[in-house]
Design an enzyme around this catalytic site. Structure first.
Site, PDB file in Angstrom:
ATOM      1  CG  ASN A 110      -1.928  -1.171   1.138  1.00 30.48           C
ATOM      2  OD1 ASN A 110      -1.970  -1.893   0.139  1.00 30.48           O
ATOM      3  ND2 ASN A 110      -2.699  -1.364   2.199  1.00 30.48           N
ATOM      4  CB  THR A 155     -15.231  39.012 -29.796  1.00 29.95           C
ATOM      5  OG1 THR A 155     -16.038  39.913 -30.545  1.00 29.95           O
ATOM      6  CG2 THR A 155     -13.994  39.749 -29.285  1.00 29.95           C
ATOM      7  CG  HIS A 156     -19.273  37.052 -29.810  1.00 32.24           C
ATOM      8  ND1 HIS A 156     -19.927  36.535 -28.713  1.00 32.24           N
ATOM      9  CD2 HIS A 156     -18.859  38.299 -29.451  1.00 32.24           C
ATOM     10  CE1 HIS A 156     -19.932  37.442 -27.740  1.00 32.24           C
ATOM     11  NE2 HIS A 156     -19.277  38.518 -28.160  1.00 32.24           N
ATOM     12  CB  SER A 277      -9.612  12.352 -49.373  1.00 29.65           C
ATOM     13  OG  SER A 277     -10.633  11.515 -49.872  1.00 29.65           O
ATOM     14  CE  LYS A 283     -11.135  16.667 -47.874  1.00 29.81           C
ATOM     15  NZ  LYS A 283     -11.835  17.647 -47.109  1.00 29.81           N
ATOM     16  CG  ASN A 285      -8.318  15.866 -45.088  1.00 32.08           C
ATOM     17  OD1 ASN A 285      -8.905  16.804 -45.636  1.00 32.08           O
ATOM     18  ND2 ASN A 285      -8.479  14.602 -45.453  1.00 32.08           N
ATOM     19  CD  GLU A 290      -9.496  16.988 -38.880  1.00 27.25           C
ATOM     20  OE1 GLU A 290     -10.625  17.285 -39.264  1.00 27.25           O
ATOM     21  OE2 GLU A 290      -8.754  16.211 -39.511  1.00 27.25           O
ATOM     22  CE1 TYR A 317      -4.222   0.295  -2.453  1.00 24.44           C
ATOM     23  CE2 TYR A 317      -5.323  -1.693  -1.693  1.00 24.44           C
ATOM     24  CZ  TYR A 317      -4.718  -0.965  -2.700  1.00 24.44           C
ATOM     25  OH  TYR A 317      -4.626  -1.506  -3.964  1.00 24.44           O
ATOM     26  CD  GLN A 322      -4.879  -3.832  -8.977  1.00 26.28           C
ATOM     27  OE1 GLN A 322      -4.260  -4.254  -7.996  1.00 26.28           O
ATOM     28  NE2 GLN A 322      -5.551  -4.638  -9.776  1.00 26.28           N
TER      29      GLN A 322
HETATM   30  N1  ARG Z   1      -1.693  -3.508  -6.946  1.00 23.89           N
HETATM   31  C1  ARG Z   1      -2.216  -2.698  -5.912  1.00 23.89           C
HETATM   32  C2  ARG Z   1      -2.497  -1.268  -6.392  1.00 23.89           C
HETATM   33  O1  ARG Z   1      -2.150  -0.946  -7.453  1.00 23.89           O
HETATM   34  C3  ARG Z   1      -1.276  -2.621  -4.752  1.00 23.89           C
HETATM   35  C4  ARG Z   1      -1.406  -3.817  -3.903  1.00 23.89           C
HETATM   36  C5  ARG Z   1      -2.163  -3.614  -2.704  1.00 23.89           C
HETATM   37  N2  ARG Z   1      -2.940  -4.789  -2.538  1.00 23.89           N
HETATM   38  C6  ARG Z   1      -3.537  -5.109  -1.441  1.00 23.89           C
HETATM   39  N3  ARG Z   1      -4.191  -6.223  -1.458  1.00 23.89           N
HETATM   40  N4  ARG Z   1      -3.465  -4.410  -0.338  1.00 23.89           N
HETATM   41  O2  ARG Z   1      -3.080  -0.497  -5.689  1.00 23.89           O
END
Ligand code: ARG
Length: 479
Positions: A110, A155-156, A277, A283, A285, A290, A317, A322
């Site tokens: 974590n 403007t506009h 094109s 053409k 482009n 874009e 956490y 993730q």
């Molecule tokens: N892969 C996890 C993440 O990206 C980190 C691992 C934490 N996993 C856990 N079971 N506490 O956040």
């Protein structure tokens, strides 16, 4: 590397669980930062006497060895090991044996993943600043080359008042400048070490958190372990700063697209950087602008996904976190590619001075100048505005007619003046009259360019110090 492998070395008995929760196919991108964090962490472990000097050396050389192998493309990450962190720990243990199993002492994935993501964010933000400065240089160069070119200011999207093309181009320079400052500000907050926060409550090992931060050239350590592992505000902030940057690029692209249309004809698209094109042989482009305009929407989508992910998460956490990475990486990749493409494209873009100049003579663009002139002769501006607006209505979009009517009014009102001896209503004169800081006269724009030049210098200096912090990762990992 980074792809799901079919190896069946499964740690968890349920294949579906593993397939669903495994993240190594995308978080393997963090490998370098993960190893740098681990090298700093083993130093803190040695400092806390959890590792002997010998073990420390073994760990560091083992981790560097793993880095070499990954860099050399020799490693296939194992999805059964879930994520990049577990994969690297396993690679290390396979190489150096039991000592490797001490790596995770006093650490959780974590705090580890929060550190890795912060280090990567920091590195990308520094790269983006460098790209922004490169684009600023091109804008400034184009502005210098375009001195003297006048075009309609809008403007506009209606003709409003004439401006210098360099003034128009430099407008984007300053938008980029604020983006750079925002990105550097956000870099500072990302550049704080969460390591030592453990899973959520800190660790019982006496780890010198500042030593870790110092080795990684980070600005300090987080103050609260629960906060450190639960938030990704640095990621949301980076995604926002980069989204706003993309919005600025998108506006510039929109103008290039409009300007390249037959209706405007202000620019000539670089042949090698535009497409034809498959059906229409004539053409040409503006594909690159874009696509950048299109990709800006995608980056904003990533930002919204990250913000929505963070909403309603209880401390500390949660596995939801993730899910931040794929969006964040997509922001990084899209912004870097777009910035680079636009810089290349803009450098090759040619402006049509004649078309722009002609357009600046259409649309009664100097009507304000006539009203201003009357005001300088003592007519209250509101009254002058009324007089000129009646003239404009009568001229009904006919510029020649407007000049004749203006001449008549001046003669009637002021007796001693006529438009013919004033050349009052020429676009070039109107531009020159706006000689105020931030205005469009030649000398105001020259002053602006000088400030832009010194702004680039100070950006380059600031970038140098970011780069030296970022490169501490490579120094730790590759020696
Ligand atoms: N892969 C996890 C993440 O990206 C980190 C691992 C934490 N996993 C856990 N079971 N506490 O956040």
């Amino acid at each position: 590397m980074g792809q799901r492998s079919t190896r069946s070395q499964s740690r968890h008995p349920n294949e579906e669980f593993l397939a669903f929760t495994s993240s190594v196919h995308f978080d393997s991108r963090l490998w370098k930062y993960d190893i740098a964090g681990s090298i700093a962490h083993v130093h803190a472990l040695a400092d806390a006497e959890v590792l002997s000097e010998r073990e420390l050396r073994k760990m560091v050389s083992g981790l560097r060895d793993v880095a070499e192998s990954i860099q050399g493309g020799e490693v296939e990450f194992d999805p059964a090991l879930e994520d990049v962190h577990m994969n690297i720990e396993k690679l290390l243990t396979d190489r150096i044996g039991a000592t490797g199993a001490k790596l995770h002492t006093g650490r959780s994935r974590n705090d580890q993943v929060a550190l890795d993501a912060r280090l990567m964010t920091r590195a990308v933000l520094a790269d983006v600043v460098a790209e922004c400065v490169a684009l600023q240089r091109v804008l400034l160069k184009k502005a210098e080359d375009a001195m003297g070119i006048i075009l309609p200011g809008f403007t506009h999207l209606q003709h409003a008042q004439p401006v210098l093309l360099p003034h128009h181009l430099l407008a984007y320079f300053w938008k980029l400048q604020r983006d750079i400052l925002r990105i550097m500000d956000c870099y500072e907050r990302a550049n704080i070490s969460p390591l030592g926060s453990g899973a959520l409550a800190g660790t019982s090992f006496k780890l010198d958190r500042c030593l870790v931060a110092k080795m990684l050239h980070m600005n300090g350590v987080t103050e609260n372990s629960l906060d450190a592992v639960s938030d990704r505000d640095f990621a949301a902030e980076a995604a926002f700063a980069l989204s706003l940057l993309m919005i600025h690029l998108s506006s510039l692209c929109e103008e290039i697209i409009l300007w390249s249309s037959q209706e405007f004809g202000y620019v000539k698209l670089p042949r090698a950087l535009s497409s034809g094109s498959s059906m229409m042989p004539q053409k040409r482009n503006p594909d690159m602008p874009e696509l950048i305009r299109g990709k800006s929407g995608r980056v904003v989508g990533d930002l919204v996904a990250i913000l929505t992910l963070l909403k309603s998460l209880p401390l500390a956490y949660n596995r939801d976190l993730q899910e931040d990475k794929e969006n964040l990486f997509d922001v990084f990749d899209t912004v870097e590619a777009s910035l680079h493409a636009l810089t290349t494209f803009l450098a090759e873009l040619e402006f049509d001075r004649v078309r722009m100049g002609k357009a600046a003579e259409v649309g009664l663009m100097t009507a304000t100048d006539l009203a201003d002139f009357l005001a300088t002769k003592g007519v209250p501006f509101r009254t002058a505005h009324g007089i000129v607006s009646e003239l404009a209505a009568e001229a009904d979009g006919d510029d020649q007619r407007f000049l004749e009517l203006a001449d008549k009014v001046l003669w009637e009102r002021l007796k001693d003046c006529r438009t013919s001896d004033l050349s009052l209503l020429m676009p070039a004169k109107a531009v020159e009259r706006r000689d105020i800081d931030g205005g469009t006269s030649n000398s105001a724009v020259r002053r602006q360019m000088a400030t832009a030049e010194s702004t680039i210098d100070s950006n380059s200096k600031a970038l140098k110090s970011l780069r030296s912090q970022v490169s501490s990762v490579d120094r730790l990992v590759f020696g």
